[in-house]
Design a protein around this motif. Sequence first.
Motif, short mmCIF file in Angstrom:
data_model
loop_
_atom_site.label_atom_id
_atom_site.label_comp_id
_atom_site.label_asym_id
_atom_site.label_seq_id
_atom_site.Cartn_x
_atom_site.Cartn_y
_atom_site.Cartn_z
N UNK A 5 0.81 -1.09 0.02
CA UNK A 5 0.13 -0.09 -0.08
C UNK A 5 0.78 1.28 -0.14
N UNK A 6 2.05 1.27 0.69
CA UNK A 6 2.75 2.40 0.77
C UNK A 6 3.58 2.60 -0.52
N UNK A 7 3.82 1.80 -1.30
CA UNK A 7 4.32 1.78 -2.74
C UNK A 7 3.31 2.24 -3.50
N UNK A 8 2.18 1.85 -3.53
CA UNK A 8 1.05 2.43 -4.34
C UNK A 8 0.99 4.05 -4.24
N UNK A 146 -8.11 -5.96 -4.65
CA UNK A 146 -9.26 -7.08 -4.40
C UNK A 146 -9.73 -6.46 -3.08
N UNK A 147 -11.05 -6.95 -2.87
CA UNK A 147 -11.68 -6.83 -1.60
C UNK A 147 -11.15 -7.65 -0.49
N UNK A 148 -11.46 -7.48 0.69
CA UNK A 148 -10.92 -8.34 1.78
C UNK A 148 -11.25 -9.83 1.82
N UNK A 149 -12.20 -9.95 1.06
CA UNK A 149 -12.49 -11.29 0.70
C UNK A 149 -11.83 -11.80 -0.32
N UNK A 174 -2.43 -1.98 -5.21
CA UNK A 174 -1.07 -2.51 -4.72
C UNK A 174 -0.54 -3.77 -5.54
N UNK A 175 -1.33 -3.87 -6.64
CA UNK A 175 -0.45 -4.91 -7.69
C UNK A 175 0.11 -4.27 -8.92
N UNK A 191 3.52 -3.81 -9.73
CA UNK A 191 4.14 -3.74 -8.50
C UNK A 191 5.26 -4.88 -8.19
N UNK A 192 6.48 -4.48 -7.51
CA UNK A 192 7.64 -5.22 -7.40
C UNK A 192 7.12 -6.58 -6.93
#
Lengths: 217, 230
Positions: A5-8, A146-149, A174-175, A191-192
């Motif tokens: 998340x920090x990278x995004x 994606x969502x939490x699920x 995040x991807x 993402x890395x």
Amino acid sequence: MSDAKLRLIARAARDIAPGMTVNLGIGLPTQVVNHLGPDFPVCLHTENGMTGIGPTLPFDAADRNLIDAGGAYVSPIPGSAYFDSATSFAMVRSGRLDLTMLGAFEVAENGDLANWKIPGKFSPGAGGGMELAQKARRVVVLTTHTDRAGNPKLLTRCTLPLTAAGCVDRIFTDMAVIDVTPAGFALRELARSVTVAQVKKATGAALHLPEGDIPTF
Amino acid sequence: MKLPDKTTTMESAIAAIPDGATVMLGGFGVPGTPFLMIRELVRQNKRDLTIIKNDANETGMGVDHLLVAGCVRRLITTHLGLNANAIRMMNAGEIEVEFCAQGMLAERIRAGGAGLKAIVTDIGIDTEMGAGKPRVEVNGETAMIETALRADVAVLHAAQADPFGNLCYAATARNFSPLMAMAAKTVIVETEKLVALGALAPDHVHTPGPFVDHVVHIPELSEEYAVVRR
């Protein structure tokens, strides 16, 4: 907050060009401010009536009359201005916002955005999100892929009530970094340590791939 | 000549509001919310009110006191995300809620204050907020009609006022207040500082006195006005 998340957030901040007027929505977009240096020339706008937002303040240093639209205590910088809500949204609707960064529940491959209502579960109202999504010159979304699920948030069509139709230009997750094009979702960056196969699996619509190497962030 | 003095007490200003009134309340979150006036509305046990405000404050603050005390029949607002009690009451059918896009709420109030009957807009046109609203073609584009909003009373908070009702707001406490001041039959203002006529420079007045009917000085603020430590 996770490294992904920090990278995004850091990657999204690089899309803010010098000289822009920008509105950062509640949630992940608010964090983008931490990646804008003190000398970076940008004007941040908040719906509740301020341009030239400075750093967020701790409670002991806060001014009780000075918040952003998310309720965070912020500070002025040299050149800040305060104004009423009609002026604030005139700024939005007349196209003075170069960019808005928003959160999302769902984004569709035609650029439709849903981020304000999950019927029967969550319906707090859209606040200023509809005008921002519909009228900012460029609309980008910051969201987990994606969502939490684990269900995809990038879809062929939104299933939830729309915030605005056909409004999203780019999605930072995040991807991946993904653009909304006339042909649908187009992968721009990864993402890395994320693979194309993983992004495809986590995306609920067709994903167009670029030719050649895919940059990473 | 001398400008009229509109100062009065909170009790008498609020007492003139009848049950069933439509009441605009200034404020976006804490800044600009007239917390002491809201307390007085609750104390005087007003019933069946329609409240127009950007948000319902947070649970246990401001508008929430009106909701809990059963003063409110209907709420016209943009966002209830910080007040779980308001959402619960809405879902339980204990209050009616009409959601507006935030800039549309502002513009509907501004239109009401400007003596217009409605505005024509494309905001929300592709969403459920646009459902059922009359459509018109303007220069080849489809738009819809949003009715103007007026109220019986606007209750506002100012940082400074003079006895005639010239007002100054502080920082982001301005928000909806200058618009609501134009759009209500009766405008009641609570002010932190009451200054002499002439103390506010004419160029610095945010709301001109003719919009204001009653000025109430509140020399001491309650805790609700303070920084919220979440």
